[in-house]
Design a protein around this motif. Structure first.
Motif, PDB file in Angstrom:
ATOM      1  N   UNK A  90      72.646  16.782 -56.369  1.00 28.63           N
ATOM      2  CA  UNK A  90      73.786  17.052 -57.233  1.00 28.63           C
ATOM      3  C   UNK A  90      74.129  15.778 -57.984  1.00 28.63           C
ATOM      4  N   UNK A  91      74.742  15.941 -59.148  1.00 25.57           N
ATOM      5  CA  UNK A  91      75.016  14.766 -59.961  1.00 25.57           C
ATOM      6  C   UNK A  91      76.194  14.931 -60.882  1.00 25.57           C
ATOM      7  N   UNK A  92      76.227  14.080 -61.911  1.00 30.01           N
ATOM      8  CA  UNK A  92      77.425  13.912 -62.721  1.00 30.01           C
ATOM      9  C   UNK A  92      77.526  14.852 -63.910  1.00 30.01           C
ATOM     10  N   UNK A  93      76.539  15.758 -64.119  1.00 28.99           N
ATOM     11  CA  UNK A  93      76.650  16.670 -65.254  1.00 28.99           C
ATOM     12  C   UNK A  93      76.668  18.130 -64.785  1.00 28.99           C
ATOM     13  N   UNK A  94      76.781  19.024 -65.733  1.00 25.25           N
ATOM     14  CA  UNK A  94      76.890  20.444 -65.409  1.00 25.25           C
ATOM     15  C   UNK A  94      75.650  20.972 -64.713  1.00 25.25           C
ATOM     16  N   UNK A  95      74.462  20.565 -65.219  1.00 22.90           N
ATOM     17  CA  UNK A  95      73.210  21.048 -64.645  1.00 22.90           C
ATOM     18  C   UNK A  95      73.055  20.649 -63.181  1.00 22.90           C
ATOM     19  N   UNK A  96      73.632  19.531 -62.803  1.00 27.12           N
ATOM     20  CA  UNK A  96      73.526  19.055 -61.422  1.00 27.12           C
ATOM     21  C   UNK A  96      74.785  19.360 -60.605  1.00 27.12           C
ATOM     22  N   UNK A  97      75.742  20.060 -61.196  1.00 28.54           N
ATOM     23  CA  UNK A  97      76.867  20.562 -60.411  1.00 28.54           C
ATOM     24  C   UNK A  97      78.045  19.640 -60.219  1.00 28.54           C
ATOM     25  N   UNK A  98      78.089  18.529 -60.954  1.00 27.75           N
ATOM     26  CA  UNK A  98      79.245  17.623 -60.890  1.00 27.75           C
ATOM     27  C   UNK A  98      79.589  17.206 -59.457  1.00 27.75           C
ATOM     28  N   UNK A  99      78.571  16.909 -58.681  1.00 26.60           N
ATOM     29  CA  UNK A  99      78.749  16.444 -57.294  1.00 26.60           C
ATOM     30  C   UNK A  99      79.479  17.457 -56.422  1.00 26.60           C
ATOM     31  N   UNK A 100      79.392  18.717 -56.790  1.00 23.01           N
ATOM     32  CA  UNK A 100      79.956  19.796 -55.976  1.00 23.01           C
ATOM     33  C   UNK A 100      78.818  20.407 -55.163  1.00 23.01           C
ATOM     34  N   UNK A 101      78.925  20.329 -53.839  1.00 23.24           N
ATOM     35  CA  UNK A 101      77.843  20.824 -52.984  1.00 23.24           C
ATOM     36  C   UNK A 101      77.550  22.292 -53.236  1.00 23.24           C
ATOM     37  N   UNK A 102      78.558  23.068 -53.620  1.00 22.89           N
ATOM     38  CA  UNK A 102      78.351  24.498 -53.863  1.00 22.89           C
ATOM     39  C   UNK A 102      77.575  24.773 -55.148  1.00 22.89           C
ATOM     40  N   UNK A 103      77.501  23.776 -56.029  1.00 19.14           N
ATOM     41  CA  UNK A 103      76.783  23.945 -57.300  1.00 19.14           C
ATOM     42  C   UNK A 103      75.533  23.080 -57.366  1.00 19.14           C
ATOM     43  N   UNK A 104      75.127  22.499 -56.237  1.00 17.62           N
ATOM     44  CA  UNK A 104      73.973  21.606 -56.218  1.00 17.62           C
ATOM     45  C   UNK A 104      72.666  22.372 -56.443  1.00 17.62           C
ATOM     46  N   UNK A 105      71.609  21.642 -56.814  1.00 23.36           N
ATOM     47  CA  UNK A 105      70.277  22.211 -57.023  1.00 23.36           C
ATOM     48  C   UNK A 105      69.506  22.183 -55.701  1.00 23.36           C
ATOM     49  N   UNK A 106      69.034  23.332 -55.280  1.00 22.80           N
ATOM     50  CA  UNK A 106      68.268  23.405 -54.044  1.00 22.80           C
ATOM     51  C   UNK A 106      66.844  22.937 -54.294  1.00 22.80           C
TER      52      UNK A 106
END
Length: 691
Positions: free
Chosen positions: A4-20
């Motif tokens: 997860x990271x700092x942009x939308x594609x990486x979910x803004x460091x939100x574990x629920x939006x992270x890339x598996x």
């Protein structure tokens, strides 16, 4: 494993939006993500999940600079999941080390480094299909300005394992050192090691990395991914490689209060200009750090009691005692004569006379301000300072004004001014008010204090000495911050420490505790501004009683000792829980347990006299404190003696007060201040007669 990271594609460091990430084989996980080109570095971290348990990797956020190659690139990031913290990063990337101890005033410009990186990219294009651009990012936070980090490896491009031909890395982003080189398709595997050498004498190798040689190679999966690229992909050999030092860094320093740095140029007390002299001492002695006590304004009583540096009246204002009057410059002749006379008198004293120093400095500063105010208030330098600091400077100046008018800092006795609003402050501090000279004087003093402390900080940094400040955990009960922002504090409570071997009655610092729930509503803006302000002057700072951020010993304001406190927040005992265990006599548990036998035991032949003055009977053989003495604070106020009282009388009253305090705290349970049906065990109750 996820990323997860700092942009939308990486979910803004939100574990629920992270890339598996996909499992390839033991120890290898992969993910492919498409992100838009941005000039700002992309930040990211890895995390793992086991059921509902989520664990982020240790260490700081990883950084990917995308300004390499063209606007459409393929980046291959070869990272290792970090199972352990990275203290080397946490410490040596801080401003204290990056900008002071290992400061680099002269470094390769970022523009030149980027031009070299672009050149390397086009060389990779010339090498043809399957060529790659390799990017090394090495963290080396302990490199002197006269030295440089180099790589020596098995490839000819890396010196062919010959240290004399080692290739220097760019220090544009130091302490992150970078190297970007094109790799031929047939040279994708090599070994290497980092070294630190002297720039002016490249044969003088200072440090060679410890441990085995590092190795670089692309896996089959990675080669398959890269073979599909139409342009040379950019391979990052880890988001950062830590230089492996053989030894830990060691440094030393001095801890000293500014007021102790009195010199011939001082006016009876050490000041901010004197800091430069102690910096010179640190340089000669080989010290890397100079730590101070708090330097905030503590003026509440206009007496020696204000000399305690932790009872601050503003989170931002500096203490006027530390202003060097001569350094203001261009002093009127009358002030120069007065200053010379007072310097001789106050500097001759064997100890700092706080009250006299403050009186003299205040008198001289008023004279100077009266002469300089017209020019000062319209100067560009002051107007810039005012614009940057207006949010705290105006409330502080008004607080000082009303404290002077009312003769007390207790704003609850200020009548209509016991509270204040922003729009009120704008009117009250207007330049056309009859009292503006007092406000302008506060601006003048704080401006020059800030200027002198910043100069001392700059001088320390240039001489590679870390100036370390001290952040008090609390503020004075009656201060600018509690006046302007009372909702951020639990004003009915006080911070302190529980009883221990060194303080059997505990400690009561008389500071209000914080309303953390309220502070959270604006993401702790008050704390953020407080820390940001300190960073203007200090390269590092100590946080006093840092444990207080997690839980603090909290005492109701009616107590002066720390005995009847409890940790906030803590889990209470409910009335229902007590009842279920057959404990129903609540008054017996939380009221002071006193009877004639206890009084005789504590006061002997004086028991009857004490009983008559302080107690009255209640049910059974029990006694209770009279209304006018039923709190520690009431007792302390009643028994207060003038400073001129005889020592024997003071000793006698102190004994009486401490015995009464002991009886006041002779309880088993403390009633919760917010919920009366909940209770907390009184610490150490098993040692009391009530038990």
């Amino acid at each position: 494993v996820w990323v997860s990271g700092s942009n939308t594609q990486l979910g803004h460091f939100n574990a629920n939006s992270a890339i598996k990430m996909a499992y390839e084989h033991p120890n290898l996980w992969t993910a492919t993500v498409t992100v838009p080109f941005i000039k700002e570095p992309l930040r990211y971290k890895y995390l793992e999940s086991q059921g509902n348990l989520i664990s982020w990797e240790k260490g700081p956020e990883r950084i990917l600079e995308m300004e390499l190659g063209t606007l459409e690139n393929t980046f291959l990031l070869k990272d290792s999941f970090r199972l352990h913290p990275m203290p080397e990063h946490e410490i040596f990337a801080s401003s204290a080390f990056r900008n002071v101890v290992f400061r680099r005033d002269e470094r390769k410009s970022l523009a030149i480094t980027r031009a070299e990186e672009s050149s390397a990219y086009y060389k990779a294009m010339v090498l043809g299909k399957d060529a790659v651009l390799l990017r090394l990012n090495v963290f080396a936070g302990r490199v002197k300005a006269t030295d440089e980090v180099c790589i020596v490896g098995s490839l000819d491009e890396l010196g062919g394992n010959n240290q004399a031909k080692a290739v220097p890395l760019s220090d544009s982003r130091a302490p992150f050192w970078t190297l970007t080189i094109p790799l031929h398709p047939n040279r994708m595997s090599f070994t290497y090691r980092m070294i630190i050498r002297e720039k002016s004498d490249q044969k003088n190798v200072i440090v060679v990395e410890e441990g085995e040689e590092r190795s670089f190679a692309l896996t089959e999966v990675e080669q398959l991914i890269l073979s599909k690229c139409s342009k040379p992909p950019i391979v990052f050999a880890g988001s950062s490689i830590n230089f492996r030092y053989a030894r830990n860094w060691k440094g030393s320093g001095i801890s000293v209060p500014v007021f102790s740095l009195r010199s011939k140029s001082s006016l009876g007390v050490g000041d901010f200009v004197d800091l430069q002299k102690i910096v010179d001492f640190c340089v000669k002695g080989g010290y890397q750090l100079l730590q101070l006590l708090p330097v905030h304004d503590t003026t509440v009583y206009n007496s020696w009691r204000d000399s305690y540096p932790y009872s601050i009246v503003s989170n931002f204002a500096l203490h006027p005692q530390y202003l060097n009057i001569e350094a203001i410059g261009d002093l009127p002749g009358s002030v120069k004569e007065d200053l010379k006379k007072e310097k001789e008198r106050l500097n001759a004293l064997t100890q700092v006379d706080y009250e006299e120093v403050m009186a003299v400095k205040t008198r001289l500063l008023r004279k100077i301000y009266a002469v300089k105010k017209s020019e000062f208030l319209v100067s560009r330098e002051f107007l810039d300072f005012f614009k940057e600091n207006q949010s705290w400077l105006v409330p502080y100046a008004l607080f000082k004004l009303f404290m002077e008018i009312n003769g007390t800092a207790d704003y609850e006795r200020w009548g209509d001014r016991s509270s204040v609003r922003v729009k009120d402050m704008e009117v009250l501090a207007a330049p056309d008010t009859f009292h503006f000279d007092y406000i302008g004087m506060a601006y003048f003093v704080q401006f020059h204090l800030s200027k002198q402390l910043k100069e001392a900080s700059r001088y320390a940094a240039v001489n590679e000495v870390v100036l370390k400040g001290d952040l008090p955990i609390g503020v004075n009960r009656y201060c600018t911050d509690t006046w302007v922002n009372p909702h951020l504090f639990r004003l009915h409570m006080r911070a302190g420490a529980p009883p221990d071997y060194f303080a059997e009655n505990g400690q009561n610092w008389d500071f209000p505790t914080y309303n953390w729930d309220e502070m959270a509503k604006d993401n702790y803006a008050w704390w953020r501004s407080r820390l940001s302000n300190l960073s203007k002057y200090f390269h590092a700072y100590r946080i006093d009683h840092v444990l207080g951020f997690f839980r603090i010993w909290e005492i109701p304001e009616r107590f002066t000792t720390g005995i009847s406190g409890r940790f906030y927040k803590s889990t209470p005992i409910t009335r229902e829980e007590l009842s279920k265990r057959g404990l129903w006599d609540m008054d017996r548990y939380f009221s002071p347990y006193v009877h004639d036998g206890i009084l005789h035991q504590e006061f002997g032949n004086n028991a009857a006299q004490v009983r008559e003055r302080f107690f009255e009977p209640t049910w059974g053989d029990r006694l209770k404190f009279k209304e006018e003495y039923n709190t520690e604070r009431k007792i302390a106020d009643e028994l207060k003696l003038p400073d001129s009282a005889a020592a024997s009388e003071k000793k006698k009253v102190e004994f009486l007060k401490q015995r009464l305090f002991m009886l006041m705290n002779n309880v088993l349970l403390l009633v919760d201040e917010e919920v009366p049906t909940e209770f907390h065990p009184r610490i150490g109750f098993h040692n009391q007669s009530t038990y």
